[in-house]
Design a protein around this motif. Sequence first.
Motif, short mmCIF file in Angstrom:
data_model
loop_
_atom_site.label_atom_id
_atom_site.label_comp_id
_atom_site.label_asym_id
_atom_site.label_seq_id
_atom_site.Cartn_x
_atom_site.Cartn_y
_atom_site.Cartn_z
N GLU A 30 2.41 23.46 24.13
CA GLU A 30 1.41 23.46 23.06
C GLU A 30 0.04 23.86 23.58
N GLN A 31 -0.32 23.37 24.76
CA GLN A 31 -1.63 23.71 25.30
C GLN A 31 -1.71 25.19 25.64
N ILE A 32 -0.68 25.72 26.28
CA ILE A 32 -0.68 27.14 26.64
C ILE A 32 -0.65 28.01 25.37
N ALA A 33 0.09 27.60 24.36
CA ALA A 33 0.17 28.37 23.12
C ALA A 33 -1.17 28.44 22.40
N LYS A 34 -2.02 27.46 22.62
CA LYS A 34 -3.36 27.47 22.04
C LYS A 34 -4.33 28.33 22.86
N ASP A 35 -4.18 28.32 24.17
CA ASP A 35 -5.17 28.94 25.05
C ASP A 35 -4.84 30.37 25.46
N PHE A 36 -3.57 30.78 25.36
CA PHE A 36 -3.14 32.09 25.84
C PHE A 36 -2.71 32.98 24.68
N ASP A 37 -2.60 34.27 24.96
CA ASP A 37 -2.20 35.24 23.93
C ASP A 37 -0.70 35.47 23.90
N LEU A 38 -0.05 35.33 25.05
CA LEU A 38 1.38 35.63 25.15
C LEU A 38 2.06 34.65 26.08
N ILE A 39 3.19 34.10 25.63
CA ILE A 39 4.07 33.30 26.47
C ILE A 39 5.36 34.08 26.66
N VAL A 40 5.78 34.21 27.92
CA VAL A 40 7.02 34.90 28.25
C VAL A 40 7.98 33.89 28.87
N THR A 41 9.16 33.74 28.31
CA THR A 41 10.17 32.85 28.91
C THR A 41 11.22 33.68 29.61
N CYS A 42 11.61 33.25 30.81
CA CYS A 42 12.60 33.96 31.62
C CYS A 42 13.73 33.01 31.98
N GLU A 43 14.96 33.45 31.73
CA GLU A 43 16.12 32.62 32.03
C GLU A 43 17.32 33.51 32.31
N GLU A 44 18.20 33.03 33.18
CA GLU A 44 19.44 33.74 33.50
C GLU A 44 20.53 33.17 32.60
N GLN A 45 20.43 33.51 31.32
CA GLN A 45 21.19 32.83 30.28
C GLN A 45 21.02 33.61 28.98
N ASN A 46 21.93 33.44 28.06
CA ASN A 46 21.78 34.01 26.73
C ASN A 46 20.50 33.49 26.08
N VAL A 47 19.74 34.37 25.43
CA VAL A 47 18.49 33.92 24.81
C VAL A 47 18.74 33.03 23.60
N ILE A 48 19.96 33.06 23.06
CA ILE A 48 20.27 32.24 21.89
C ILE A 48 20.50 30.80 22.31
N GLY A 49 19.62 29.92 21.90
CA GLY A 49 19.81 28.49 22.11
C GLY A 49 19.39 27.94 23.45
N GLY A 50 18.96 28.78 24.38
CA GLY A 50 18.64 28.33 25.72
C GLY A 50 17.20 27.90 25.90
N PHE A 51 16.66 28.21 27.07
CA PHE A 51 15.31 27.79 27.42
C PHE A 51 14.27 28.42 26.49
N GLY A 52 14.38 29.73 26.26
CA GLY A 52 13.44 30.39 25.37
C GLY A 52 13.47 29.81 23.97
N SER A 53 14.65 29.45 23.51
CA SER A 53 14.77 28.83 22.19
C SER A 53 14.10 27.46 22.16
N ALA A 54 14.22 26.71 23.25
CA ALA A 54 13.56 25.41 23.32
C ALA A 54 12.04 25.56 23.22
N VAL A 55 11.49 26.58 23.89
CA VAL A 55 10.05 26.84 23.80
C VAL A 55 9.69 27.29 22.40
N ALA A 56 10.51 28.16 21.80
CA ALA A 56 10.26 28.66 20.45
C ALA A 56 10.23 27.53 19.43
N GLU A 57 11.10 26.55 19.60
CA GLU A 57 11.15 25.42 18.67
C GLU A 57 9.83 24.66 18.67
N VAL A 58 9.26 24.47 19.85
CA VAL A 58 7.98 23.78 19.94
C VAL A 58 6.88 24.60 19.29
N MET A 59 6.83 25.89 19.60
CA MET A 59 5.77 26.75 19.07
C MET A 59 5.86 26.89 17.55
#
Length: 305
Positions: A228-257
């Motif tokens: 939440e703090q980074i989403a307020k202060d930065f222009d772009l958040i990039v999530t990187c994972e060795e995993q399907n983007v569906i439901g994984g780490f990036g999805s967890a970040v997306a849910e918060v945002m």
Amino acid sequence: MRDTFVRTLVELAKEDKNIELLTGDLGFGVLQPFWEKCPDQFTNAGIAEQNMTSVAAGMALTGKNVFTYSIGNFPTLRCIEQIRNDCAYHNANVKVVCIGGGFVYGSLGMSHQATEDLAILRALPNVVVLAPADLIEAEECTKALAKYKGTAYLRLGRGGEKRIHDKIENFQIGKAIKVCDGAKIAIFSTGAIFEEVTVAKDVLKAKGINPAVYTFPTVKPIDKETIEQIAKDFDLIVTCEEQNVIGGFGSAVAEVMTEMKQRNAILLRVGLNDEYSVRVGNQKYLRGQYGIDADGIVEKISKLI
């Protein structure tokens, strides 16, 4: 990472006789120090991972602190019913350990490629999900799980991962770790893909782009406060994972945002684009083939900005 995990677990098990390690008939060259020093706390369950998980649940419900160990999808997707019904439902003290998350065993084909595990384990109630980025994080995750009461998943690399941290002060399940400061762009990663992120960061800096970098050794519970703090202060958040983007780490970040009332940042998720790998090769090769290596990360960020 696997050697670090075993070395740490040996030291913990010598002090705590309730710690038990179960293996699905593999890893003997790595696990030998454990059974030599803690022979009464080690069980080879054979090539029967579902049985191994149910046995672990039974042991946990009698007061044991149980770690199950196997490679790729074998201790996770093969055992998902037992993890759900026998372990998580009862909040049993079972820690499922996967060696070889992502493309580590890529040369053995998609059956050995753990590329949906984070999403599937994260979806189970009462399951903590950890994916350390380096040896220090792996050690801290192992120590934390030995103290944690309940069902958890620990996703490890195989070996040869670079060391990021000299030490971690006050490691906590559910907290991200800042690697470096930056401006406008923040890169979040989980697991051993961080080694690609470090190269990508250097390339971006040479282009005049200075990203902040954070590792998330915990995928669940996710560190909402940092996101939440980074989403307020930065222009772009990039999530990187060795995993399907569906439901994984990036999805967890997306849910918060998505649930934030106000935010500045947009989100770019880097991972497998909802597909199985039809190619066969080593981890480095497959990362490149699916655009999740350093070059792929740089290309996606550069194209977006």
